[in-house]
Design an enzyme around this catalytic site. Structure first.
Site, mmCIF file in Angstrom:
data_model
loop_
_atom_site.group_PDB
_atom_site.id
_atom_site.type_symbol
_atom_site.label_atom_id
_atom_site.label_comp_id
_atom_site.label_asym_id
_atom_site.label_seq_id
_atom_site.Cartn_x
_atom_site.Cartn_y
_atom_site.Cartn_z
ATOM 1 C CB VAL A 93 -0.942 0.015 1.226
ATOM 2 C CG1 VAL A 93 -1.755 1.298 1.259
ATOM 3 C CG2 VAL A 93 -1.862 -1.202 1.201
ATOM 4 C CE LYS A 94 5.828 0.821 -1.222
ATOM 5 N NZ LYS A 94 6.724 0.950 -0.106
ATOM 6 C CB THR A 95 -1.181 5.370 -3.889
ATOM 7 O OG1 THR A 95 -1.872 4.232 -4.419
ATOM 8 C CG2 THR A 95 0.182 5.513 -4.561
ATOM 9 C CG ASP A 98 -1.494 0.940 -3.979
ATOM 10 O OD1 ASP A 98 -1.931 0.702 -5.123
ATOM 11 O OD2 ASP A 98 -0.324 1.305 -3.752
#
Length: 193
Positions: A93-95, A98
């Site tokens: 989960v980077k954004t 996500d």
């Protein structure tokens, strides 16, 4: 933490197969020894990130965020080891796109803690592309709601929306709202190509 000219080789996943450090386990006696030898601090490299003073306003004053990466702390411990955790236990989960997907019914967590696509996805991960101007920060998802994405292939969201419980998205959808008002997506099936 990598010179610009070395970035292509640094990003070579054939050479560097393991690069994420998401959890650190440290023996307290080893930590105390290192802290005592270094005046009470871990000698970690400083990272400088360019940001804006107000992350919601890209035109606000430019600032630098100074941080240290705990993953770099392994260099302080002679004999440190890595544990390879299978990909099935990790969902990157980077954004906020996500995170929106992870929170949806397209993703399931089984009784062993494995994160996987819902069986009906048949191995195909939906693509979510939220409007970065409006949904960049985690709290911006609070008013968005969460539609069903189990039948979604790609969702592109541009503008302000609120999904009510019972909204089901399928196929490939581009949803646009050019107004400053939030567009309400009522319960029902919304299908694209």
């Amino acid at each position: 933490q990598c010179p610009d000219e070395d970035i292509p080789e640094f990003q070579n996943i054939s050479r560097h197969r393991y690069f994420n450090t998401n959890t650190l386990w440290i023996r307290l006696d080893a930590l105390k020894e290192i802290l005592d030898a270094n005046g009470g601090v871990l000698p970690l490299p400083m990272i400088r990130n360019k940001k804006t003073l107000n992350p919601r306003d890209p035109k606000s004053a430019p600032v630098y965020q100074l941080e240290t990466a705990m993953g770099a702390g392994i260099e302080c411990f002679p004999g440190a080891r890595a544990v390879n955790v299978p990909r099935s236990r990790f969902f990157p989960v980077k954004t906020t796109s996500d995170l929106f997907l992870l929170r949806s019914d397209a993703i399931v967590v089984d009784e062993h803690g494995n994160v996987a696509l819902a069986p009906e996805r048949q191995g195909n991960t939906p693509v979510v592309d939220l409007d970065a101007k409006l949904y960049k920060l985690v709290d911006s998802l609070d008013g968005l709601g969460l539609p069903s994405l189990a039948g979604m292939d790609k969702l592109t969201l541009r503008g302000r929306f609120h999904f009510h419980d019972g909204a089901v998205l399928r196929g490939t959808l581009l949803m646009e709202n050019d107004s400053d008002e939030t567009k309400e997506i009522l319960p029902g099936v919304y299908a694209g190509a």
